[in-house]
Design a protein around this motif. Structure first.
Motif, short mmCIF file in Angstrom:
data_model
loop_
_atom_site.label_atom_id
_atom_site.label_comp_id
_atom_site.label_asym_id
_atom_site.label_seq_id
_atom_site.Cartn_x
_atom_site.Cartn_y
_atom_site.Cartn_z
N ASP A 235 0.69 -1.28 -0.30
CA ASP A 235 0.24 0.18 -0.59
C ASP A 235 0.60 1.21 0.01
N CYS A 236 1.70 1.14 0.88
CA CYS A 236 2.63 2.43 0.83
C CYS A 236 3.58 2.38 -1.05
N THR A 237 3.93 1.80 -1.37
CA THR A 237 5.20 1.98 -2.43
C THR A 237 3.58 2.42 -3.30
N LEU A 238 2.30 1.95 -3.73
CA LEU A 238 1.57 1.97 -4.80
C LEU A 238 0.88 3.03 -4.75
N ALA A 239 1.32 3.82 -3.12
CA ALA A 239 0.99 5.19 -3.16
C ALA A 239 2.21 5.87 -3.52
N GLU A 240 3.17 5.35 -3.21
CA GLU A 240 4.55 6.68 -3.59
C GLU A 240 4.25 6.41 -4.99
N ARG A 241 4.11 5.81 -5.80
CA ARG A 241 4.11 4.51 -7.13
C ARG A 241 3.13 5.54 -7.74
N SER A 242 1.80 6.43 -7.64
CA SER A 242 0.48 6.72 -7.87
C SER A 242 1.46 8.14 -7.53
N ASN A 258 8.40 9.82 1.31
CA ASN A 258 8.67 9.16 2.20
C ASN A 258 6.79 8.49 2.54
N SER A 259 7.14 7.02 3.51
CA SER A 259 5.58 6.72 3.77
C SER A 259 5.55 5.62 5.26
N PHE A 260 4.60 5.92 5.66
CA PHE A 260 4.31 4.87 6.53
C PHE A 260 2.90 5.42 7.17
N ILE A 261 2.49 3.26 7.52
CA ILE A 261 1.30 3.38 8.30
C ILE A 261 1.36 3.57 9.59
N GLU A 262 0.04 3.73 9.80
CA GLU A 262 -0.11 3.66 11.52
C GLU A 262 -1.92 2.94 11.28
N GLY A 263 -1.94 2.55 12.33
CA GLY A 263 -3.71 1.64 11.72
C GLY A 263 -3.54 1.84 10.69
N GLU A 264 -4.82 2.48 10.21
CA GLU A 264 -5.44 2.32 8.96
C GLU A 264 -4.62 3.84 8.51
N GLN A 265 -4.78 4.31 8.88
CA GLN A 265 -3.91 5.78 8.20
C GLN A 265 -2.58 5.61 7.22
N LEU A 266 -2.48 5.72 6.42
CA LEU A 266 -1.52 5.99 5.25
C LEU A 266 -1.11 7.06 5.58
N THR A 267 0.45 7.12 5.61
CA THR A 267 0.57 9.28 5.72
C THR A 267 1.87 8.66 4.09
N LEU A 268 2.02 10.43 3.27
CA LEU A 268 3.06 9.39 2.44
C LEU A 268 3.57 11.43 2.33
N THR A 269 4.53 11.69 2.16
CA THR A 269 5.51 12.88 1.99
C THR A 269 6.20 12.54 0.42
N GLY A 270 5.95 13.34 -0.20
CA GLY A 270 6.57 13.51 -1.14
C GLY A 270 6.97 14.69 -1.38
N HIS A 292 -4.56 4.63 -1.23
CA HIS A 292 -3.47 4.43 -1.84
C HIS A 292 -2.85 5.32 -3.13
N GLU A 293 -3.55 5.41 -3.74
CA GLU A 293 -3.31 5.25 -5.31
C GLU A 293 -3.97 6.94 -5.44
N LYS A 294 -5.51 7.31 -4.54
CA LYS A 294 -5.63 8.82 -3.87
C LYS A 294 -4.90 9.71 -3.73
N ILE A 295 -4.37 9.34 -2.64
CA ILE A 295 -3.29 9.55 -2.08
C ILE A 295 -2.35 9.71 -2.63
N GLY A 296 -1.92 9.19 -3.93
CA GLY A 296 -0.76 9.78 -4.72
C GLY A 296 -1.43 10.74 -5.51
N TYR A 297 -2.24 10.50 -5.98
CA TYR A 297 -2.35 11.45 -7.39
C TYR A 297 -2.67 12.66 -6.52
N ASP A 298 -3.55 12.85 -4.91
CA ASP A 298 -3.49 14.40 -4.37
C ASP A 298 -2.00 14.95 -3.93
N LEU A 299 -1.39 13.97 -3.69
CA LEU A 299 -0.11 14.78 -3.23
C LEU A 299 0.82 15.26 -4.50
N ALA A 300 0.53 15.02 -5.16
CA ALA A 300 0.96 14.97 -6.54
C ALA A 300 0.26 16.74 -7.50
#
Length: 321
Positions: A235-242, A258-270, A292-300
């Protein structure tokens, strides 16, 4: 066209690059699969890729799309191999028609490593003196280090890991920046002088993880790969790749994560940086890991709004020139 195989064969052919690190990673994958499926026979087929053959030119000048993967992907499409093991950071975000990312395995430490010549033992990236020569072949590392430490001297370095370390030990460089994961996998973790903090150097998309590519719809192989997948790393790397895919960056564009998961929350820094290190844009998005895909898209979109597109357009224009 969707590539499938209906074979019930117990023989599975694994494609890999010939480098020491690639072989170590592939033997690990083979051994893990063998543990789960003792009735199968796993055979390794090693191939040389373009990136392995061209060692005297900076990666950024070759054109990097599929540099370390194309030959393996042809092997998959021609049904010479059934799966291919990649360092996930080398695998383009757009895969050839008929192929898919079948599995992501558990991640080693994804940080960048500072490796020092003996005369600088005890130093960190923050304390290296002005003019110290730092070797790296990564524009991502180069841009971030130039941003934080403009007083250091940076020099391109190519070759396999042993070649690079020999150049360092011979005094051609005062320090190298490599991947912690690669050194650890090769039993050279003692060479890591410092795991560089993410506040200084965000790592490459997928760094530290293995991506296993296979043919789309190949249910026999996909069922085997489920046994060695790590859901958190996936899930972390799919967010990164997105994030990377949305910015249309390859591994030789200064994009870090940089990405990490706590509970069901995924945090992505780009991060997106200019090649000269003068500009560095960074932001963070957190949401449910299922997104995860939307997280990467939104960060972009966030870093685009800060001005990332202008930086990337300039880099792409330089590459085309």
């Amino acid at each position: 066209m969707t590539a499938t195989t209906s074979s019930g064969s117990k023989i599975v052919r694994i494609g890999t690059r010939k480098s020491n690190l690639a072989m170590v990673q592939t033997h690990w994958v083979r051994d893990e699969l063998q543990k789960h499926f003792p009735d199968h026979q796993f055979e390794i087929e090693a191939m040389s890729t373009q990136g392995d053959k061209i060692l005297d030119v900076a990666l950024s000048k070759i054109g990097d799309k599929g540099l370390f993967t194309k030959e393996l992907e042809l092997g998959l499409l021609n049904q010479d191999v059934d799966l291919a093991v990649h360092s996930l950071k080398d695998l383009p975000t757009q895969l050839p028609e008929g192929l898919m990312l079948g599995c992501v395995t558990s991640r080693e430490n994804p940080a960048d490593a500072l490796v020092l010549n003996e005369k600088y033992q005890g130093y960190t990236i923050q304390t290296l003196p002005e003019g110290a020569v730092v070797g790296t072949s990564s524009l991502r590392r180069l841009a971030q280090l130039r941003y934080h430490y403009p007083y250091l001297e940076f020099k391109d370095v190519r070759g396999n890991l042993n070649t690079r370390l020999k150049k360092l030990d011979n005094g051609d460089y005062d320090a190298l920046v490599l991947a912690v994961a690669g050194l650890q996998r090769l039993g050279m973790g003692d060479r890591v002088s410092q795991a560089i903090p993410s506040a200084v150097s965000l790592h490459a998309v997928g760094q530290g993880a293995l991506g296993i590519e296979c043919r789309e719809g190949d249910s026999r192989i996909l069922d085997l790969l489920k046994a060695i997948e790590d859901p958190d790393t996936r899930d972390c790397t799919l967010a990164e790749r997105s994030f990377l895919r949305e910015l249309e960056g390859g591994c030789q564009v200064p994009i870090g994560v940089n990405s990490f998961i706590e509970g069901e929350q995924l945090t992505l820094t780009g991060m997106v940086a200019s090649l000269d290190g003068q500009q560095l844009l960074k932001d963070t998005v957190s949401s449910d890991r299922a997104e995860h895909e939307k997280i990467g898209y939104d960060l972009a979109q966030l870093v685009r709004e800060q001005g990332a597109q202008a930086i990337l357009d300039e880099i792409f224009a330089q590459v085309e020139r």
